[in-house]
Design an enzyme around this catalytic site. Structure first.
Site, PDB file in Angstrom:
ATOM      1  N   TYR A  80       0.787  -1.222   0.063  1.00 16.04           N
ATOM      2  CA  TYR A  80       0.145   0.133  -0.110  1.00 16.04           C
ATOM      3  C   TYR A  80       0.993   1.356  -0.082  1.00 16.04           C
ATOM      4  O   TYR A  80       1.842   1.374   0.822  1.00 16.04           O
ATOM      5  CB  TYR A  80      -1.041  -0.038   1.232  1.00 16.04           C
ATOM      6  CG  TYR A  80      -1.678   1.280   1.414  1.00 16.04           C
ATOM      7  CD1 TYR A  80      -2.389   1.582   0.362  1.00 16.04           C
ATOM      8  CD2 TYR A  80      -1.246   2.271   2.180  1.00 16.04           C
ATOM      9  CE1 TYR A  80      -3.175   2.775   0.240  1.00 16.04           C
ATOM     10  CE2 TYR A  80      -1.915   3.711   2.279  1.00 16.04           C
ATOM     11  CZ  TYR A  80      -3.002   3.929   1.309  1.00 16.04           C
ATOM     12  OH  TYR A  80      -3.516   5.179   1.303  1.00 16.04           O
ATOM     13  N   HIS A 110      -3.369  16.413  -3.847  1.00 11.95           N
ATOM     14  CA  HIS A 110      -3.821  16.499  -2.533  1.00 11.95           C
ATOM     15  C   HIS A 110      -3.657  18.034  -2.080  1.00 11.95           C
ATOM     16  O   HIS A 110      -4.020  18.339  -0.961  1.00 11.95           O
ATOM     17  CB  HIS A 110      -3.040  15.668  -1.545  1.00 11.95           C
ATOM     18  CG  HIS A 110      -3.450  14.547  -1.644  1.00 11.95           C
ATOM     19  ND1 HIS A 110      -3.719  13.618  -2.778  1.00 11.95           N
ATOM     20  CD2 HIS A 110      -3.917  13.315  -0.741  1.00 11.95           C
ATOM     21  CE1 HIS A 110      -4.035  12.155  -2.540  1.00 11.95           C
ATOM     22  NE2 HIS A 110      -4.113  12.100  -1.464  1.00 11.95           N
ATOM     23  N   ASN A 222       1.450  11.828   4.632  1.00 12.75           N
ATOM     24  CA  ASN A 222       0.776  11.359   5.776  1.00 12.75           C
ATOM     25  C   ASN A 222       1.460  11.788   7.010  1.00 12.75           C
ATOM     26  O   ASN A 222       2.729  11.805   7.038  1.00 12.75           O
ATOM     27  CB  ASN A 222       0.892   9.824   5.909  1.00 12.75           C
ATOM     28  CG  ASN A 222      -0.337   9.092   5.081  1.00 12.75           C
ATOM     29  OD1 ASN A 222      -0.341   7.833   5.191  1.00 12.75           O
ATOM     30  ND2 ASN A 222      -1.047   9.844   4.754  1.00 12.75           N
ATOM     31  N   TYR A 304     -15.701  34.903  44.056  1.00 11.85           N
ATOM     32  CA  TYR A 304     -15.071  33.618  43.465  1.00 11.85           C
ATOM     33  C   TYR A 304     -13.945  34.145  42.527  1.00 11.85           C
ATOM     34  O   TYR A 304     -12.876  33.318  42.312  1.00 11.85           O
ATOM     35  CB  TYR A 304     -16.063  32.651  42.947  1.00 11.85           C
ATOM     36  CG  TYR A 304     -16.858  31.908  43.848  1.00 11.85           C
ATOM     37  CD1 TYR A 304     -16.798  32.177  45.150  1.00 11.85           C
ATOM     38  CD2 TYR A 304     -17.731  31.104  43.314  1.00 11.85           C
ATOM     39  CE1 TYR A 304     -17.826  31.642  45.961  1.00 11.85           C
ATOM     40  CE2 TYR A 304     -18.636  30.478  44.303  1.00 11.85           C
ATOM     41  CZ  TYR A 304     -18.492  30.572  45.405  1.00 11.85           C
ATOM     42  OH  TYR A 304     -19.433  29.753  46.441  1.00 11.85           O
ATOM     43  N   ARG A 307     -11.249  34.885  45.053  1.00 12.72           N
ATOM     44  CA  ARG A 307     -10.897  33.924  45.994  1.00 12.72           C
ATOM     45  C   ARG A 307     -10.601  32.552  45.431  1.00 12.72           C
ATOM     46  O   ARG A 307      -9.727  32.010  46.065  1.00 12.72           O
ATOM     47  CB  ARG A 307     -12.263  33.736  46.770  1.00 12.72           C
ATOM     48  CG  ARG A 307     -11.935  33.094  47.904  1.00 12.72           C
ATOM     49  CD  ARG A 307     -13.307  32.659  49.016  1.00 12.72           C
ATOM     50  NE  ARG A 307     -14.309  33.219  48.700  1.00 12.72           N
ATOM     51  CZ  ARG A 307     -15.469  32.775  49.153  1.00 12.72           C
ATOM     52  NH1 ARG A 307     -15.723  31.610  49.556  1.00 12.72           N
ATOM     53  NH2 ARG A 307     -16.632  33.410  48.479  1.00 12.72           N
ATOM     54  N   PHE A 353      -1.284   7.950  11.533  1.00 10.86           N
ATOM     55  CA  PHE A 353      -1.655   9.439  10.977  1.00 10.86           C
ATOM     56  C   PHE A 353      -2.757   9.817  11.636  1.00 10.86           C
ATOM     57  O   PHE A 353      -2.991  11.009  11.394  1.00 10.86           O
ATOM     58  CB  PHE A 353      -1.548   9.421   9.646  1.00 10.86           C
ATOM     59  CG  PHE A 353      -2.716   8.260   9.352  1.00 10.86           C
ATOM     60  CD1 PHE A 353      -3.915   8.293   9.338  1.00 10.86           C
ATOM     61  CD2 PHE A 353      -2.133   7.353   8.298  1.00 10.86           C
ATOM     62  CE1 PHE A 353      -4.563   7.367   9.058  1.00 10.86           C
ATOM     63  CE2 PHE A 353      -2.843   6.198   7.794  1.00 10.86           C
ATOM     64  CZ  PHE A 353      -4.285   6.211   8.030  1.00 10.86           C
ATOM     65  N   GLU A 437     -11.879   5.767   4.507  1.00 10.57           N
ATOM     66  CA  GLU A 437     -11.685   6.592   5.712  1.00 10.57           C
ATOM     67  C   GLU A 437     -12.759   7.123   6.404  1.00 10.57           C
ATOM     68  O   GLU A 437     -13.464   8.058   6.240  1.00 10.57           O
ATOM     69  CB  GLU A 437     -10.766   7.756   5.271  1.00 10.57           C
ATOM     70  CG  GLU A 437      -9.585   7.443   4.654  1.00 10.57           C
ATOM     71  CD  GLU A 437      -8.718   7.999   3.741  1.00 10.57           C
ATOM     72  OE1 GLU A 437      -9.041   9.541   3.889  1.00 10.57           O
ATOM     73  OE2 GLU A 437      -7.697   7.840   3.080  1.00 10.57           O
TER      74      GLU A 437
END
Length: 525
Positions: A80, A110, A222, A304, A307, A353, A437
């Site tokens: 792959y 990409h 990746n 608060y 404090r 990844f 995915e």
């Protein structure tokens, strides 16, 4: 102008200005398997260190590449990302003759980022962290590819990358594609403070474009370096502004004529959260020698927001500490896919990844930072309310003057925006790549949101400092020497408000003042 805020033993409390950060004789950081920390990243950044590969890193990179080349020559099975398509196209085998084109196509296809440009300091961190990850010798890249990335870093050649496009799962694919385009002579970079075509910069230096070999495009794309760089950048700022939040809150406490008892260590040792103890101790040290805190009080308790400073600020510190541990692991990891294990003679496809650890941590940090802003805005509100002998809106002749009425509106608006931004991104997911995915982390969205929260915290704390410094003016006794020296320096940048003026400029100057500080204290423990 840069200021260096140094907290030593508070018996010798000092505020140092103009101190030069120490530099080593060799101003080079050698990429190696030694643990990289946020302190190292801060040091590399502040000292403008150059990068170089250690001999160990060179050997690891070359051995892995040699192994992969031999594997490709002696085996014909599909592996792959090396001789197959990507994502949902994983089952399409590519001939050896087309492997270089396959990797180039991957990077170009990409590069689909959009939106605002990633800030340049974060881009530079992305380069550093990508180089670090590739240096371990599990990714199969060529040595010249890594050396070219180092050339980009050292010559301040910063690829143009966009905020939107990563799902934070198959690595930060789109941002890392834009990071990698200049290797091919594609895309744009910033060089000499100008945006220019990458091809022109390569020509300027006499560099040929890198010809990617098998696996290299996937190794470059990746990875979690977009999320990691954002996280590291935010963390360094968060540690600094956590310290400044304590200091500004202490000045507010003085301006409000608050009590010291809630910071007594006995209270915190019976609920010993680390951040709570650190905060209480720090505030007590800031107040050492103050006459305001020692004077008799007419009130027996504070609200608060005063404090509970140790409990609220401390919880945020503990959250930041957890996030620091997550990112310390991540920036020392290999996050591409598949990974190459020479000794066991295996190439294994997995999911390093996936950004889930970072997505959760970034969301947690955004929540923690948002709370620092929320309690800060409440202190600002108390200071302008005309309580404890302070004039309404902290100005003489109120009515004719509105004073600090509207900066609190601004702080309230920003604090509310932070609450919206702190809604977790990591609880979301969306299917991509034709179902291959099918669960993603959304860590990239968590990263960009967390940066906006961090920038908002700077604004909210700046507004609190404006109010706190104005309030303390109305006290007839001196605060501690440390606080007085800090405020004296602040007044050189932002004068006391005697009558109404455009406070936008005061806010901007105060933000710049806070950002100008380098805190010389151990902030990452």
């Amino acid at each position: 102008m840069k200021y260096y805020l140094k907290t030593l033993l508070f018996k010798k409390r000092l505020l140092n200005f103009g101190v030069t950060i120490k530099s080593t004789m060799d101003n080079t950081h050698y990429i190696s398997s030694n643990l990289l920390t946020l302190e190292h990243l801060q040091e590399i950044t502040l000292q403008n260190k150059m990068l170089a590969l250690s001999e160990e890193a060179r050997i690891n990179i070359q051995k892995c590449r040699d192994y992969l080349d031999q594997k490709m020559q002696s085996h014909d099975e599909a592996i792959y990302g090396i001789n197959t398509g990507f994502g949902a196209l994983y089952n399409i085998k590519i001939s050896n003759d087309n492997l270089s084109q396959l990797q180039k196509n991957l990077v170009m296809s990409h590069a689909c980022g959009t939106g605002a440009e990633v800030p340049q300091p974060i881009v530079k961190l992305m380069l550093l962290l990508k180089i670090q990850s590739l240096s371990y010798g599990y990714s199969g890249v060529q040595l010249p590819t890594v050396l070219r990335l180092i050339d980009f870093y050292n010559n301040n050649i910063l690829p143009v990358i966009y905020e939107q496009g990563s799902l934070g799962a198959s690595g930060d694919l789109a941002p890392l594609a834009h990071l990698s385009l200049p290797l091919l002579g594609e895309g744009e970079v910033y060089f000499d403070e100008k945006k220019t075509a990458s091809s022109e910069v390569l020509s300027h230096f006499g560099w040929e474009p890198i010809v990617l070999q098998s696996k290299e495009g996937l190794a470059l794309l990746n990875g979690t370096q977009f999320m990691s760089a954002y996280g590291a950048y935010i963390l360094i700022k968060a540690c600094k502004f956590s310290y400044l939040a304590d200091l500004i809150a202490t000045i507010s406490l003085e301006g409000f004529d608050g009590r010291i008892e809630p910071f007594n260590e006995l209270i915190h040792y019976i609920r010993p959260h680390k951040g709570q103890i650190v905060t209480a101790k720090r505030v007590s040290e800031f107040l050492e020698g103050s006459q305001i805190i020692k004077q008799k009080k007419q009130h027996v308790q504070d609200p608060y927001s005063f404090r509970c400073i140790p409990q609220v600020h401390g919880a945020s510190k503990d959250a930041i500490d957890y996030v620091n541990k997550v990112f310390k692991t991540e920036i020392n990891s290999v996050t591409d896919n598949p990974n190459i294990f020479i000794e066991s003679d295996q190439i294994i496809s997995g999911g390093n990844f996936h950004g889930q650890p970072l997505a959760l941590a970034l969301d947690f940090m955004a929540i923690a930072l948002s709370e620092l802003g929320s309690i800060s805005e409440r202190r600002t509100y108390q200071l302008i309310s005309g309580l404890r002998n302070l004039p309404p809106f902290l100005v003489e002749n109120p009515g004719l003057n509105s004073g600090f009425m509207i900066p609190q509106y601004t702080a309230a608006s920003i604090a509310s925006q932070n609450k919206q931004l702190a809604t977790p991104a990591s609880t979301d997911s969306i299917v991509s790549s034709n179902g291959q995915e099918d669960h993603v982390s959304m860590g990239a969205n968590a990263a960009t949101k967390a940066l906006r929260v961090m920038e908002n915290i700077e604004r909210i704390l700046a507004i609190e400092l404006m109010n706190a410094s104005q309030a303390i003016h109305f006290r007839n006794l001196p605060s501690s020497a440390f606080i007085q020296m800090f405020l004296k320096t602040y007044r050189e940048e932002v004068p006391l408000v005697l009558e109404d003026r455009i406070l936008h400029y005061d806010i901007q100057k105060t933000i710049a003042f806070l950002n100008s500080f380098q805190i010389e204290e151990e902030l990452f423990n």
